[in-house]
Design an enzyme around this catalytic site. Sequence first.
Site, PDB file in Angstrom:
ATOM      1  N   SER A  25     -54.406 -16.155 -50.513  1.00  0.00           N
ATOM      2  CA  SER A  25     -53.905 -17.309 -49.760  1.00  0.00           C
ATOM      3  C   SER A  25     -54.863 -18.481 -49.906  1.00  0.00           C
ATOM      4  O   SER A  25     -56.083 -18.288 -50.036  1.00  0.00           O
ATOM      5  CB  SER A  25     -53.820 -16.907 -48.286  1.00  0.00           C
ATOM      6  OG  SER A  25     -53.646 -18.041 -47.471  1.00  0.00           O
ATOM      7  N   TYR A  83     -56.986 -13.214 -39.978  1.00  0.00           N
ATOM      8  CA  TYR A  83     -56.046 -13.114 -41.105  1.00  0.00           C
ATOM      9  C   TYR A  83     -56.694 -13.669 -42.386  1.00  0.00           C
ATOM     10  O   TYR A  83     -56.733 -12.999 -43.421  1.00  0.00           O
ATOM     11  CB  TYR A  83     -54.732 -13.863 -40.813  1.00  0.00           C
ATOM     12  CG  TYR A  83     -53.917 -14.041 -42.072  1.00  0.00           C
ATOM     13  CD1 TYR A  83     -53.270 -12.964 -42.653  1.00  0.00           C
ATOM     14  CD2 TYR A  83     -53.853 -15.273 -42.730  1.00  0.00           C
ATOM     15  CE1 TYR A  83     -52.566 -13.094 -43.846  1.00  0.00           C
ATOM     16  CE2 TYR A  83     -53.161 -15.426 -43.920  1.00  0.00           C
ATOM     17  CZ  TYR A  83     -52.518 -14.328 -44.482  1.00  0.00           C
ATOM     18  OH  TYR A  83     -51.845 -14.474 -45.662  1.00  0.00           O
ATOM     19  N   LYS A 134     -58.104 -11.757 -46.018  1.00  0.00           N
ATOM     20  CA  LYS A 134     -57.750 -12.046 -47.414  1.00  0.00           C
ATOM     21  C   LYS A 134     -59.019 -12.285 -48.246  1.00  0.00           C
ATOM     22  O   LYS A 134     -59.119 -11.829 -49.389  1.00  0.00           O
ATOM     23  CB  LYS A 134     -56.841 -13.280 -47.482  1.00  0.00           C
ATOM     24  CG  LYS A 134     -55.436 -13.032 -46.951  1.00  0.00           C
ATOM     25  CD  LYS A 134     -54.658 -12.098 -47.868  1.00  0.00           C
ATOM     26  CE  LYS A 134     -53.313 -11.725 -47.293  1.00  0.00           C
ATOM     27  NZ  LYS A 134     -52.596 -10.726 -48.082  1.00  0.00           N
TER      28      LYS A 134
HETATM   29  P1  NAD Z   1     -43.654 -10.519 -45.135  1.00  0.00           P
HETATM   30  O1  NAD Z   1     -44.152 -10.087 -43.815  1.00  0.00           O
HETATM   31  O2  NAD Z   1     -42.254 -11.017 -45.236  1.00  0.00           O
HETATM   32  O3  NAD Z   1     -43.820  -9.337 -46.193  1.00  0.00           O
HETATM   33  C1  NAD Z   1     -44.853  -8.388 -46.098  1.00  0.00           C
HETATM   34  C2  NAD Z   1     -44.211  -7.005 -46.235  1.00  0.00           C
HETATM   35  O4  NAD Z   1     -45.230  -6.031 -46.173  1.00  0.00           O
HETATM   36  C3  NAD Z   1     -43.230  -6.707 -45.120  1.00  0.00           C
HETATM   37  O5  NAD Z   1     -42.002  -6.253 -45.675  1.00  0.00           O
HETATM   38  C4  NAD Z   1     -43.912  -5.613 -44.308  1.00  0.00           C
HETATM   39  O6  NAD Z   1     -42.974  -4.718 -43.718  1.00  0.00           O
HETATM   40  C5  NAD Z   1     -44.788  -4.954 -45.345  1.00  0.00           C
HETATM   41  N1  NAD Z   1     -46.003  -4.315 -44.811  1.00  0.00           N
HETATM   42  C6  NAD Z   1     -46.924  -4.836 -43.960  1.00  0.00           C
HETATM   43  N2  NAD Z   1     -47.903  -3.946 -43.739  1.00  0.00           N
HETATM   44  C7  NAD Z   1     -47.601  -2.838 -44.488  1.00  0.00           C
HETATM   45  C8  NAD Z   1     -48.227  -1.585 -44.683  1.00  0.00           C
HETATM   46  N3  NAD Z   1     -49.374  -1.265 -44.053  1.00  0.00           N
HETATM   47  N4  NAD Z   1     -47.650  -0.703 -45.516  1.00  0.00           N
HETATM   48  C9  NAD Z   1     -46.489  -0.995 -46.156  1.00  0.00           C
HETATM   49  N5  NAD Z   1     -45.837  -2.162 -45.999  1.00  0.00           N
HETATM   50  C10 NAD Z   1     -46.392  -3.069 -45.161  1.00  0.00           C
HETATM   51  O7  NAD Z   1     -44.682 -11.605 -45.689  1.00  0.00           O
HETATM   52  P2  NAD Z   1     -44.584 -12.562 -46.961  1.00  0.00           P
HETATM   53  O8  NAD Z   1     -44.474 -13.950 -46.477  1.00  0.00           O
HETATM   54  O9  NAD Z   1     -43.604 -12.041 -47.928  1.00  0.00           O
HETATM   55  O10 NAD Z   1     -46.052 -12.383 -47.516  1.00  0.00           O
HETATM   56  C11 NAD Z   1     -46.368 -11.426 -48.504  1.00  0.00           C
HETATM   57  C12 NAD Z   1     -47.864 -11.436 -48.738  1.00  0.00           C
HETATM   58  O11 NAD Z   1     -48.261 -12.751 -49.120  1.00  0.00           O
HETATM   59  C13 NAD Z   1     -48.696 -11.082 -47.508  1.00  0.00           C
HETATM   60  O12 NAD Z   1     -49.801 -10.312 -47.931  1.00  0.00           O
HETATM   61  C14 NAD Z   1     -49.147 -12.436 -46.994  1.00  0.00           C
HETATM   62  O13 NAD Z   1     -50.340 -12.354 -46.286  1.00  0.00           O
HETATM   63  C15 NAD Z   1     -49.316 -13.210 -48.287  1.00  0.00           C
HETATM   64  N6  NAD Z   1     -49.192 -14.662 -48.113  1.00  0.00           N
HETATM   65  C16 NAD Z   1     -48.073 -15.184 -47.527  1.00  0.00           C
HETATM   66  C17 NAD Z   1     -47.967 -16.558 -47.356  1.00  0.00           C
HETATM   67  C18 NAD Z   1     -46.773 -17.174 -46.681  1.00  0.00           C
HETATM   68  O14 NAD Z   1     -46.847 -18.348 -46.289  1.00  0.00           O
HETATM   69  N7  NAD Z   1     -45.643 -16.469 -46.531  1.00  0.00           N
HETATM   70  C19 NAD Z   1     -48.985 -17.398 -47.800  1.00  0.00           C
HETATM   71  C20 NAD Z   1     -50.106 -16.825 -48.413  1.00  0.00           C
HETATM   72  C21 NAD Z   1     -50.194 -15.448 -48.562  1.00  0.00           C
HETATM   73  C1  WQD Z   2     -47.266 -26.227 -41.656  1.00  0.00           C
HETATM   74  C2  WQD Z   2     -47.449 -27.540 -40.895  1.00  0.00           C
HETATM   75  C3  WQD Z   2     -48.271 -27.290 -38.652  1.00  0.00           C
HETATM   76  C4  WQD Z   2     -44.815 -25.206 -37.033  1.00  0.00           C
HETATM   77  C5  WQD Z   2     -49.968 -20.878 -42.333  1.00  0.00           C
HETATM   78  C6  WQD Z   2     -51.188 -20.013 -42.484  1.00  0.00           C
HETATM   79  C7  WQD Z   2     -51.554 -19.847 -43.908  1.00  0.00           C
HETATM   80  C8  WQD Z   2     -50.363 -19.432 -44.746  1.00  0.00           C
HETATM   81  C9  WQD Z   2     -49.086 -20.119 -44.425  1.00  0.00           C
HETATM   82  C10 WQD Z   2     -50.583 -17.150 -45.361  1.00  0.00           C
HETATM   83  C11 WQD Z   2     -48.736 -27.581 -40.069  1.00  0.00           C
HETATM   84  C12 WQD Z   2     -46.876 -27.857 -38.667  1.00  0.00           C
HETATM   85  C13 WQD Z   2     -45.692 -25.862 -37.881  1.00  0.00           C
HETATM   86  C14 WQD Z   2     -44.219 -25.942 -35.970  1.00  0.00           C
HETATM   87  C15 WQD Z   2     -45.377 -27.907 -36.729  1.00  0.00           C
HETATM   88  N1  WQD Z   2     -50.064 -18.050 -44.667  1.00  0.00           N
HETATM   89  N2  WQD Z   2     -45.962 -27.188 -37.730  1.00  0.00           N
HETATM   90  N3  WQD Z   2     -44.511 -27.274 -35.866  1.00  0.00           N
HETATM   91  O1  WQD Z   2     -50.374 -23.685 -41.009  1.00  0.00           O
HETATM   92  O2  WQD Z   2     -50.172 -24.466 -43.416  1.00  0.00           O
HETATM   93  O3  WQD Z   2     -50.234 -22.100 -42.942  1.00  0.00           O
HETATM   94  O4  WQD Z   2     -48.904 -20.244 -43.040  1.00  0.00           O
HETATM   95  O5  WQD Z   2     -51.562 -17.074 -46.010  1.00  0.00           O
HETATM   96  O6  WQD Z   2     -52.604 -18.957 -43.944  1.00  0.00           O
HETATM   97  O7  WQD Z   2     -52.253 -20.636 -41.788  1.00  0.00           O
HETATM   98  O8  WQD Z   2     -48.216 -23.366 -42.320  1.00  0.00           O
HETATM   99  O9  WQD Z   2     -45.835 -23.498 -41.752  1.00  0.00           O
HETATM  100  O10 WQD Z   2     -47.487 -22.791 -39.957  1.00  0.00           O
HETATM  101  O11 WQD Z   2     -47.466 -25.158 -40.734  1.00  0.00           O
HETATM  102  O12 WQD Z   2     -45.613 -29.108 -36.563  1.00  0.00           O
HETATM  103  O13 WQD Z   2     -43.448 -25.420 -35.149  1.00  0.00           O
HETATM  104  O14 WQD Z   2     -46.379 -27.659 -39.955  1.00  0.00           O
HETATM  105  O15 WQD Z   2     -49.044 -27.931 -37.681  1.00  0.00           O
HETATM  106  O16 WQD Z   2     -49.207 -28.874 -40.148  1.00  0.00           O
HETATM  107  P1  WQD Z   2     -49.823 -23.486 -42.358  1.00  0.00           P
HETATM  108  P2  WQD Z   2     -47.186 -23.618 -41.143  1.00  0.00           P
END
Ligand code: NAD
Ligand code: WQD
Length: 341
Positions: A125, A150, A154
């Site tokens: 991330s 969190y 990572k």
């Molecule tokens: P998500 O929650 O939709 O998907 C994660 C999946 O992992 C889920 O289906 C959940 O059931 C499964 N899971 C969680 N813990 C588990 C375990 N111990 N064993 C087996 N399965 C498990 O999330 P996502 O948005 O698809 O994110 C996927 C990955 O990407 C995550 O590692 C998240 O941290 C990372 N990530 C997401 C974002 C984002 O903004 N969505 C940004 C950066 C990184």
């Molecule tokens: C985006 C912008 C909020 C909700 C988070 C995690 C990051 C990553 C993705 C995994 C910000 C604003 C949001 C709302 C708002 N995940 N906002 N009203 O904060 O960039 O990232 O999710 O790795 O680690 O920190 O994403 O979508 O939460 O927010 O005004 O109800 O929208 O303040 O500026 P963010 P977000």
Amino acid sequence: METILVTGGAGYIGSHTVVELQAAGYGVVILDNLVNSNPAVISRIEKISGIAPEFVQADIRDVEALAAVFARYKIDAVIHFAGLKAVGESVEQPLRYYDNNVRGTMALCQAMTDAGVFKLVFSSSATVYGPDAPVPYEESMPLGQPSSPYGASKAMAERVLADLCASDPRWAVAALRYFNPIGAHASGLIGEDPLGIPNNLMPFISRVAVGKLAELSIFGSDYETPDGTCLRDYLHVVDLAAGHCQSLLALQKPGLHAFNLGAGKGVSVLEMVEAFESVTGQAVPYKIAPRRSGDLPAFWANADKAERELNWIAGSSLEQMMADTWRWQSGNPDGYGQGSD
Ligand code: NAD
Ligand code: WQD
């Protein structure tokens, strides 16, 4: 045909990646404990691709279950999405987050070692750069001190993977540092379906538009940004999914390779609301609320390395992301919860 084990493959990014992998000719085995996803996603994937992925409901920390998967299928590489991702929840439940995200990654790597599989793509991330990094973020910057458990989980997992690669040249790992993925598959059959009230901006906007939530709170309008609201680097989840397929090709080289996957520009919260309204014609009532603790004013990617080395760019427009988000949300107002798979 190469077979990829996709942990967390029933989740938001994982499900889109499974569809891209199938289209690229890979066999897929999904392993997911469904803690944050719905089993209906498996049949939706089949509807899109015409191919049912193998599905194993198990936890990545379950050593025996992992060994059984590696014994049953000939796995060539692993894409590891499984993890918990809610920043606020991680502050309240740090042990659960470190256990799932760090110990879970270690358990997976041990099972891979035992099975002789050394190719891994890891969901990292942008948060690993920490709050003090200058923008745009570049992979050559050192990992920072992420402010949430969190984010720290990572960064720790990346460190574990780097040490593993240093210890044994058979390992090849791509650490993909995602920025802010949004959007949904163009079919409208799979998309983001957070449980309860969404933490993230895009699903919050789309749930207001579909009438499930009354109004959006914009967290702060007094940041030092052009319109006072925060800037983020939003990219289409299908582009992100394609980045995973591209990164598998980079696993020919041993070692840990970090890549920023982002669009390379900052978009403000107000611009997001305006873009959604103008593309969908739906009103998104909002109010300005206090800043959310821990939010950074602005960050975006320098994604040149992914373009250079993976031949990947986040090519979709903001309009496309909005249109696809709305097709998914309006066609599935209750997400996967309707059971209409
Ligand atoms: P998500 O929650 O939709 O998907 C994660 C999946 O992992 C889920 O289906 C959940 O059931 C499964 N899971 C969680 N813990 C588990 C375990 N111990 N064993 C087996 N399965 C498990 O999330 P996502 O948005 O698809 O994110 C996927 C990955 O990407 C995550 O590692 C998240 O941290 C990372 N990530 C997401 C974002 C984002 O903004 N969505 C940004 C950066 C990184
Ligand atoms: C985006 C912008 C909020 C909700 C988070 C995690 C990051 C990553 C993705 C995994 C910000 C604003 C949001 C709302 C708002 N995940 N906002 N009203 O904060 O960039 O990232 O999710 O790795 O680690 O920190 O994403 O979508 O939460 O927010 O005004 O109800 O929208 O303040 O500026 P963010 P977000």
